[in-house]
Design an enzyme around this catalytic site. Structure first.
Site, PDB file in Angstrom:
ATOM      1  N   TYR A 189      -8.752  -6.049  -9.383  1.00 19.02           N
ATOM      2  CA  TYR A 189      -9.196  -4.854  -8.676  1.00 19.02           C
ATOM      3  C   TYR A 189      -8.437  -4.706  -7.353  1.00 19.02           C
ATOM      4  O   TYR A 189      -7.929  -3.624  -7.030  1.00 19.02           O
ATOM      5  CB  TYR A 189     -10.703  -4.907  -8.409  1.00 19.02           C
ATOM      6  CG  TYR A 189     -11.173  -3.793  -7.504  1.00 19.02           C
ATOM      7  CD1 TYR A 189     -11.367  -2.514  -8.009  1.00 19.02           C
ATOM      8  CD2 TYR A 189     -11.382  -4.015  -6.147  1.00 19.02           C
ATOM      9  CE1 TYR A 189     -11.766  -1.473  -7.172  1.00 19.02           C
ATOM     10  CE2 TYR A 189     -11.782  -2.990  -5.309  1.00 19.02           C
ATOM     11  CZ  TYR A 189     -11.979  -1.720  -5.821  1.00 19.02           C
ATOM     12  OH  TYR A 189     -12.357  -0.699  -4.988  1.00 19.02           O
ATOM     13  N   ARG A 236     -15.718  -8.062   5.466  1.00 18.19           N
ATOM     14  CA  ARG A 236     -16.249  -7.494   6.720  1.00 18.19           C
ATOM     15  C   ARG A 236     -17.227  -6.344   6.462  1.00 18.19           C
ATOM     16  O   ARG A 236     -18.230  -6.192   7.171  1.00 18.19           O
ATOM     17  CB  ARG A 236     -15.088  -6.994   7.572  1.00 18.19           C
ATOM     18  CG  ARG A 236     -15.491  -6.423   8.928  1.00 18.19           C
ATOM     19  CD  ARG A 236     -14.385  -5.553   9.491  1.00 18.19           C
ATOM     20  NE  ARG A 236     -14.149  -4.399   8.626  1.00 18.19           N
ATOM     21  CZ  ARG A 236     -13.055  -3.641   8.691  1.00 18.19           C
ATOM     22  NH1 ARG A 236     -12.094  -3.936   9.549  1.00 18.19           N
ATOM     23  NH2 ARG A 236     -12.914  -2.602   7.891  1.00 18.19           N
ATOM     24  N   ARG A 246     -22.284  -0.267  -3.298  1.00 17.07           N
ATOM     25  CA  ARG A 246     -20.925  -0.609  -3.746  1.00 17.07           C
ATOM     26  C   ARG A 246     -20.760  -2.112  -3.563  1.00 17.07           C
ATOM     27  O   ARG A 246     -20.885  -2.614  -2.450  1.00 17.07           O
ATOM     28  CB  ARG A 246     -19.863   0.151  -2.927  1.00 17.07           C
ATOM     29  CG  ARG A 246     -19.953   1.656  -3.053  1.00 17.07           C
ATOM     30  CD  ARG A 246     -18.839   2.350  -2.291  1.00 17.07           C
ATOM     31  NE  ARG A 246     -18.818   1.976  -0.888  1.00 17.07           N
ATOM     32  CZ  ARG A 246     -18.166   2.639   0.058  1.00 17.07           C
ATOM     33  NH1 ARG A 246     -17.475   3.702  -0.255  1.00 17.07           N
ATOM     34  NH2 ARG A 246     -18.203   2.220   1.315  1.00 17.07           N
ATOM     35  N   PHE A 309       5.131  -3.908  11.866  1.00 12.73           N
ATOM     36  CA  PHE A 309       4.279  -3.138  10.964  1.00 12.73           C
ATOM     37  C   PHE A 309       3.517  -4.046  10.000  1.00 12.73           C
ATOM     38  O   PHE A 309       2.349  -3.800   9.687  1.00 12.73           O
ATOM     39  CB  PHE A 309       5.151  -2.148  10.180  1.00 12.73           C
ATOM     40  CG  PHE A 309       4.431  -1.418   9.084  1.00 12.73           C
ATOM     41  CD1 PHE A 309       3.596  -0.355   9.369  1.00 12.73           C
ATOM     42  CD2 PHE A 309       4.603  -1.788   7.760  1.00 12.73           C
ATOM     43  CE1 PHE A 309       2.926   0.320   8.348  1.00 12.73           C
ATOM     44  CE2 PHE A 309       3.941  -1.125   6.739  1.00 12.73           C
ATOM     45  CZ  PHE A 309       3.099  -0.063   7.034  1.00 12.73           C
TER      46      PHE A 309
END
Length: 356
Positions: A189, A236, A246, A309
């Protein structure tokens, strides 16, 4: 922050006050995408691209800052990549869209996203990124302006991701199953929703020629970068996700016999807090599996803006895992690292190049 907040911070956390002051005074924005000299690569001179930059700011303030400091056309390309995947994710997350309508949209999203004029106004009124899809034609326009080498990567990743999202959405809608059972299923997933993002970014870095052409072939390392960030968010956001029914934690971890839980929502009961933190620790240890790969990936990056980044979100993810570890507050509300901690991570990479 208001003056009052600054004063409170100075009195209660003087070291953090110093860090934030240093960051705000010494961190200079590497580029201004609105300046005329940047228009050829940022696209700011076009109304459609200005709207895309605005959507980026609205959907992700944290990623927006680091994306805008990428060199050359990488900033614009990754902005569009992010918005395409955000649009796809918004449709997948919207529980007001019936499965028979959602499935064909998801499975054809890679085609819609290059079809001039395509947009979608069928999301529920409370979906926070609904407006992005209402005006999605500006994203389509800018995607079709990209170099074909960039566009091909984005469309390919979108097609792979939409397939995985559609499969999971259909399973939830038709079987009533709300849980991921095994760690392998959890990994798959996370691969679909985040690991593929890592693979796509590596493909874009290679296509830009700012990184080695073989970076795009580092699929396992790219996948781990994505999984580290995604699993951190899943850990978190436990309480927020549980309140909305969910559930992303795999039963193989939280459902162990010694923990004594039959449902995930049982973990935030006050009397179950200690056992809940055992399960929480198992989730964090699982996420930490990806840190070595993430660090190995960073060692391969040569361009400073690309390094920043990638490294800043990874550092923040590790700091967030540290904050979550054996922290009972996480079961009551969302928790985040403090602003000074985030500033310190950014400060280190801007002023100590390639510090890992």
């Amino acid at each position: 922050m208001s003056i009052t907040n600054w004063l409170v911070l100075l009195l209660t956390h003087p070291n953090e006050f110093r860090t934030l002051v240093q960051f705000y005074f010494y961190h200079e924005q590497k580029r201004d995408i609105t300046s005329i000299k940047e228009h050829p690569t940022s696209g700011w001179d076009r109304e459609s691209m200005r709207r895309c930059w605005a959507f980026l700011d609205q959907t992700s303030r944290s990623f927006s800052a680091v994306i805008k400091e990428l060199d050359g056309d990488l900033a614009r390309t990754i902005c569009i990549f992010y918005l395409v995947l955000r649009g796809l994710d918004t449709i997948e997350d919207d529980m007001t869209i019936p499965d028979d309508i959602k499935q064909p949209i998801l499975r054809s999203f890679h085609k819609h996203t290059v079809t001039p004029g395509w947009k979608y106004d069928g999301c529920g009124p409370n979906e926070k990124d609904r407006q992005l899809l209402v005006e999605y034609d500006v994203v389509v326009e800018e995607l079709n302006r990209l170099d074909p080498s960039y566009r091909d990567v984005i469309v390919d990743i979108t097609e792979k991701m939409e397939t995985g999202m559609a499969d999971y959405a259909h399973k939830a809608a038709t079987t009533g199953s709300i849980y991921l059972d095994t760690i392998a299923e959890y990994d798959l997933y996370c691969h679909y929703v985040a690991g593929l993002v890592g693979e796509g970014l590596s493909g874009i870095f290679s296509a830009s020629r700012k990184e080695a052409p073989w970076i795009k072939d580092q699929l396992e390392l790219s996948n781990s970068m994505g999984l580290l960030l995604q699993k951190t968010n899943i850990i978190r956001d436990y309480r927020e996700d549980a309140d909305e029914q969910r559930y992303f934690w795999p039963r193989e971890i939280w459902g162990r016999k010694e923990y004594g839980f039959s449902e995930m929502r049982d973990m935030y009961a006050p009397h179950a807090r200690e056992r809940a933190m055992w399960a929480q620790s198992g989730m964090i240890v699982d996420a930490l599996r990806h840190t070595v790969d993430a660090l190995d990936y960073l060692r391969l990056i040569k361009n400073q803006s690309v390094f920043n980044f990638c490294a800043i979100p990874a550092s923040m993810a590790m700091a967030t895992l540290e904050l979550c570890f054996m922290n009972p507050v996480m079961f009551d509300r969302n928790i985040k690292i403090r602003k000074a901690e985030a500033a310190r991570a950014s400060f280190d990479y801007y002023f100590s190049p390639f510090r890992v």
